[in-house]
Design a protein around this motif. Structure first.
Motif, PDB file in Angstrom:
ATOM      1  N   TYR A  68     -20.660  67.914 -22.896  1.00  0.00           N
ATOM      2  CA  TYR A  68     -20.098  67.123 -23.988  1.00  0.00           C
ATOM      3  C   TYR A  68     -21.236  66.574 -24.834  1.00  0.00           C
ATOM      4  CZ  TYR A  68     -17.529  63.353 -26.347  1.00  0.00           C
ATOM      5  OH  TYR A  68     -16.985  62.500 -27.287  1.00  0.00           O
ATOM      6  N   LYS A  69     -21.209  66.898 -26.129  1.00  0.00           N
ATOM      7  CA  LYS A  69     -22.240  66.432 -27.072  1.00  0.00           C
ATOM      8  C   LYS A  69     -23.630  66.821 -26.571  1.00  0.00           C
ATOM      9  CE  LYS A  69     -19.442  62.850 -29.233  1.00  0.00           C
ATOM     10  NZ  LYS A  69     -19.316  61.416 -29.605  1.00  0.00           N
ATOM     11  N   GLU A  70     -24.586  65.873 -26.538  1.00  0.00           N
ATOM     12  CA  GLU A  70     -25.969  66.207 -26.181  1.00  0.00           C
ATOM     13  C   GLU A  70     -26.455  65.301 -25.049  1.00  0.00           C
ATOM     14  OE1 GLU A  70     -28.475  66.234 -29.621  1.00  0.00           O
ATOM     15  OE2 GLU A  70     -27.188  67.586 -30.743  1.00  0.00           O
ATOM     16  N   SER A  71     -26.009  65.581 -23.850  1.00  0.00           N
ATOM     17  CA  SER A  71     -26.403  64.773 -22.707  1.00  0.00           C
ATOM     18  C   SER A  71     -27.864  65.020 -22.341  1.00  0.00           C
ATOM     19  CB  SER A  71     -25.531  65.087 -21.493  1.00  0.00           C
ATOM     20  OG  SER A  71     -26.083  64.490 -20.334  1.00  0.00           O
ATOM     21  N   PRO A  72     -28.667  63.962 -22.186  1.00  0.00           N
ATOM     22  CA  PRO A  72     -30.064  64.143 -21.786  1.00  0.00           C
ATOM     23  C   PRO A  72     -30.206  64.580 -20.335  1.00  0.00           C
ATOM     24  CG  PRO A  72     -29.513  61.810 -21.858  1.00  0.00           C
ATOM     25  CD  PRO A  72     -28.327  62.543 -22.429  1.00  0.00           C
ATOM     26  N   TYR A  73     -29.091  64.575 -19.589  1.00  0.00           N
ATOM     27  CA  TYR A  73     -29.137  64.919 -18.165  1.00  0.00           C
ATOM     28  C   TYR A  73     -28.629  66.336 -17.888  1.00  0.00           C
ATOM     29  CZ  TYR A  73     -29.198  59.817 -18.262  1.00  0.00           C
ATOM     30  OH  TYR A  73     -29.493  58.503 -18.547  1.00  0.00           O
ATOM     31  N   LEU A  74     -28.202  67.039 -18.914  1.00  0.00           N
ATOM     32  CA  LEU A  74     -27.610  68.355 -18.719  1.00  0.00           C
ATOM     33  C   LEU A  74     -28.570  69.320 -18.043  1.00  0.00           C
ATOM     34  CD1 LEU A  74     -25.410  70.479 -19.108  1.00  0.00           C
ATOM     35  CD2 LEU A  74     -26.208  70.792 -21.472  1.00  0.00           C
ATOM     36  N   GLU A  75     -29.825  69.360 -18.490  1.00  0.00           N
ATOM     37  CA  GLU A  75     -30.774  70.314 -17.923  1.00  0.00           C
ATOM     38  C   GLU A  75     -31.044  70.016 -16.451  1.00  0.00           C
ATOM     39  OE1 GLU A  75     -34.743  72.734 -19.288  1.00  0.00           O
ATOM     40  OE2 GLU A  75     -34.437  70.708 -20.083  1.00  0.00           O
ATOM     41  N   GLU A  76     -31.096  68.749 -16.096  1.00  0.00           N
ATOM     42  CA  GLU A  76     -31.298  68.373 -14.695  1.00  0.00           C
ATOM     43  C   GLU A  76     -30.131  68.856 -13.835  1.00  0.00           C
ATOM     44  OE1 GLU A  76     -32.185  64.358 -11.992  1.00  0.00           O
ATOM     45  OE2 GLU A  76     -32.023  64.220 -14.178  1.00  0.00           O
TER      46      GLU A  76
ATOM     47  N   ILE B 257     -28.156  71.440 -14.533  1.00  0.00           N
ATOM     48  CA  ILE B 257     -28.263  72.907 -14.459  1.00  0.00           C
ATOM     49  C   ILE B 257     -29.259  73.331 -13.390  1.00  0.00           C
ATOM     50  CG2 ILE B 257     -29.049  74.963 -15.694  1.00  0.00           C
ATOM     51  CD1 ILE B 257     -27.923  73.676 -18.260  1.00  0.00           C
ATOM     52  N   ASN B 258     -30.424  72.689 -13.396  1.00  0.00           N
ATOM     53  CA  ASN B 258     -31.463  73.051 -12.427  1.00  0.00           C
ATOM     54  C   ASN B 258     -31.023  72.792 -10.994  1.00  0.00           C
ATOM     55  OD1 ASN B 258     -33.797  74.161 -13.794  1.00  0.00           O
ATOM     56  ND2 ASN B 258     -33.994  72.184 -14.814  1.00  0.00           N
ATOM     57  N   SER B 259     -30.253  71.723 -10.774  1.00  0.00           N
ATOM     58  CA  SER B 259     -29.786  71.438  -9.413  1.00  0.00           C
ATOM     59  C   SER B 259     -28.814  72.503  -8.926  1.00  0.00           C
ATOM     60  CB  SER B 259     -29.135  70.045  -9.351  1.00  0.00           C
ATOM     61  OG  SER B 259     -27.846  70.018  -9.940  1.00  0.00           O
ATOM     62  N   LEU B 260     -28.095  73.137  -9.840  1.00  0.00           N
ATOM     63  CA  LEU B 260     -27.164  74.212  -9.464  1.00  0.00           C
ATOM     64  C   LEU B 260     -27.906  75.533  -9.263  1.00  0.00           C
ATOM     65  CD1 LEU B 260     -24.155  73.423 -11.833  1.00  0.00           C
ATOM     66  CD2 LEU B 260     -24.644  72.537  -9.547  1.00  0.00           C
ATOM     67  N   ILE B 261     -28.893  75.781 -10.094  1.00  0.00           N
ATOM     68  CA  ILE B 261     -29.692  77.000  -9.952  1.00  0.00           C
ATOM     69  C   ILE B 261     -30.439  77.009  -8.618  1.00  0.00           C
ATOM     70  CG2 ILE B 261     -31.718  78.214 -10.870  1.00  0.00           C
ATOM     71  CD1 ILE B 261     -30.782  77.396 -13.663  1.00  0.00           C
ATOM     72  N   ARG B 262     -30.850  75.838  -8.169  1.00  0.00           N
ATOM     73  CA  ARG B 262     -31.665  75.721  -6.949  1.00  0.00           C
ATOM     74  C   ARG B 262     -30.847  75.689  -5.661  1.00  0.00           C
ATOM     75  NH1 ARG B 262     -35.310  70.997  -9.738  1.00  0.00           N
ATOM     76  NH2 ARG B 262     -36.579  72.365 -11.079  1.00  0.00           N
ATOM     77  N   GLN B 263     -29.566  75.909  -5.750  1.00  0.00           N
ATOM     78  CA  GLN B 263     -28.745  75.926  -4.541  1.00  0.00           C
ATOM     79  C   GLN B 263     -29.222  77.008  -3.567  1.00  0.00           C
ATOM     80  OE1 GLN B 263     -25.864  73.824  -3.750  1.00  0.00           O
ATOM     81  NE2 GLN B 263     -26.956  72.705  -5.351  1.00  0.00           N
ATOM     82  N   THR B 264     -29.225  76.694  -2.288  1.00  0.00           N
ATOM     83  CA  THR B 264     -29.636  77.681  -1.289  1.00  0.00           C
ATOM     84  C   THR B 264     -28.625  78.817  -1.188  1.00  0.00           C
ATOM     85  OG1 THR B 264     -28.573  76.347   0.442  1.00  0.00           O
ATOM     86  CG2 THR B 264     -30.927  75.992   0.060  1.00  0.00           C
ATOM     87  N   LYS B 265     -27.375  78.522  -1.518  1.00  0.00           N
ATOM     88  CA  LYS B 265     -26.323  79.538  -1.592  1.00  0.00           C
ATOM     89  C   LYS B 265     -26.061  79.805  -3.062  1.00  0.00           C
ATOM     90  CE  LYS B 265     -22.866  81.926   0.349  1.00  0.00           C
ATOM     91  NZ  LYS B 265     -23.042  82.936   1.423  1.00  0.00           N
ATOM     92  N   LYS B 266     -26.315  81.001  -3.529  1.00  0.00           N
ATOM     93  CA  LYS B 266     -26.226  81.301  -4.950  1.00  0.00           C
ATOM     94  C   LYS B 266     -24.780  81.464  -5.405  1.00  0.00           C
ATOM     95  CE  LYS B 266     -30.580  80.967  -5.251  1.00  0.00           C
ATOM     96  NZ  LYS B 266     -31.127  79.687  -5.787  1.00  0.00           N
ATOM     97  N   SER B 267     -24.558  81.148  -6.673  1.00  0.00           N
ATOM     98  CA  SER B 267     -23.216  81.192  -7.240  1.00  0.00           C
ATOM     99  C   SER B 267     -23.315  81.480  -8.729  1.00  0.00           C
ATOM    100  CB  SER B 267     -22.521  79.839  -7.016  1.00  0.00           C
ATOM    101  OG  SER B 267     -21.313  79.749  -7.734  1.00  0.00           O
ATOM    102  N   ASN B 268     -22.215  81.906  -9.321  1.00  0.00           N
ATOM    103  CA  ASN B 268     -22.150  81.965 -10.777  1.00  0.00           C
ATOM    104  C   ASN B 268     -22.101  80.557 -11.342  1.00  0.00           C
ATOM    105  OD1 ASN B 268     -22.306  84.564 -11.833  1.00  0.00           O
ATOM    106  ND2 ASN B 268     -20.168  85.001 -11.412  1.00  0.00           N
ATOM    107  N   ILE B 269     -22.684  80.384 -12.513  1.00  0.00           N
ATOM    108  CA  ILE B 269     -22.654  79.103 -13.223  1.00  0.00           C
ATOM    109  C   ILE B 269     -22.200  79.388 -14.644  1.00  0.00           C
ATOM    110  CG2 ILE B 269     -23.976  77.092 -13.989  1.00  0.00           C
ATOM    111  CD1 ILE B 269     -26.054  77.811 -11.803  1.00  0.00           C
TER     112      ILE B 269
END
Length: 272
Positions: free
Chosen positions: A10-18, A20-32
């Motif tokens: 929503y809009k321009e959250s300054p926390y969005l990239e953080e 995203i990175n927490s999901l990319i770094r999951q030990t079990k991979k998934s679609n995002i």
């Protein structure tokens, strides 16, 4: 794909990239995937940067509308068995998904799988405060496996409030309706969804250790709803789903004190 993370941006959250990175770094991979009803270059660039599929809700916008849109995208485009609606401001521990799927696969008929969480306040992880203690106490019965199947137990829990952290929830799609959230609430839309799901046969699986961080900040929708008194009205309506109006008012007086925990004063909070 067995699981999809749906980031509702929503809009321009300054926390969005953080997030995203927490999901990319999951030990079990998934679609995002990222979905939004407020498309802008910031969100688009984030999706391009991390090569994440990006979908724009061109219908009616809003919290529940975006959540339902994202859920529908994951269900129809990826045929996902499990869906987690990730809030753009929040953070997921690297073992979040592996823990959720492990618990889901041990269950016979899981409806939702959700975990304990910590709050993120002014950049600090807060594991203990009054609100978190109350929520953990409310969810204590669901630490017993056999009680996770009990409609009576989970409805008694929900009759006293909503201790389930919405962004920690993973939905088991084949055991649930295609539309999860109603569109008329702004602050209690998740509580209403749990109430509806609680009537179904199946399990509410509770992971009793923190698996993600929920950010509390002044620009959040929950804080905004508290500010214009919308949340109090909605909470009263939710209590009335379980109790006579007189008793619902008494419960509301106590429950409304929990709204104070969405303020950013951390002087008395215990940090870890």
């Amino acid at each position: 794909m067995k699981h999809v993370f749906v980031i509702c941006a929503y809009k321009e959250s300054p926390y969005l990239e953080e997030c995203i990175n927490s999901l990319i770094r999951q030990t079990k991979k998934s679609n995002i995937i990222i979905v939004t009803s407020t498309p802008n270059p910031y969100i688009h660039n984030m999706a391009n940067k991390y090569e994440i599929d990006y979908y724009v809700n061109e219908g009616q916008g809003g919290i529940t509308q975006d959540w339902n849109f994202g859920y529908k995208c994951a269900l129809e485009k990826y045929h996902s068995e499990y869906i987690t609606i990730a809030h753009q401001d929040d953070f997921y521990e690297t073992n979040y998904l592996s823990t959720v799927l492990k618990e889901a696969e041990k269950a016979s008929h899981p409806l939702i799988i959700f975990g304990d969480y910590y709050e993120i306040r002014n950049g600090c992880k807060v594991y203990k405060n009054r609100l978190l203690k109350i929520k953990r106490l409310m969810l204590l019965p669901l630490r017993i496996k056999i009680l996770q199947k009990s409609k009576w137990v989970r409805r008694r829990i929900l009759s006293l409030g909503s201790p389930i952290c919405c962004p920690s929830v993973t939905f088991t799609t084949h055991n649930l309706p295609d539309v999860i959230f109603e569109n008329h609430y702004r602050a209690c839309e998740d509580w209403e969804a749990w109430e509806k799901i609680s009537k179904l046969n199946g399990e509410f699986i509770y992971i009793s250790r923190p698996v993600m961080g929920h950010r509390i900040h002044e620009d959040s929708e929950t804080t905004a709803a508290i500010g214009d008194n919308k949340r109090t009205k909605e909470e009263y309506e939710m209590f009335c789903k379980f109790w006579p109006k007189m008793f619902a008012r008494l419960l509301l007086k106590q429950y409304s004190k929990g709204q104070q925990s969405n303020q950013l004063n951390v002087d008395k909070l215990k940090k870890k």
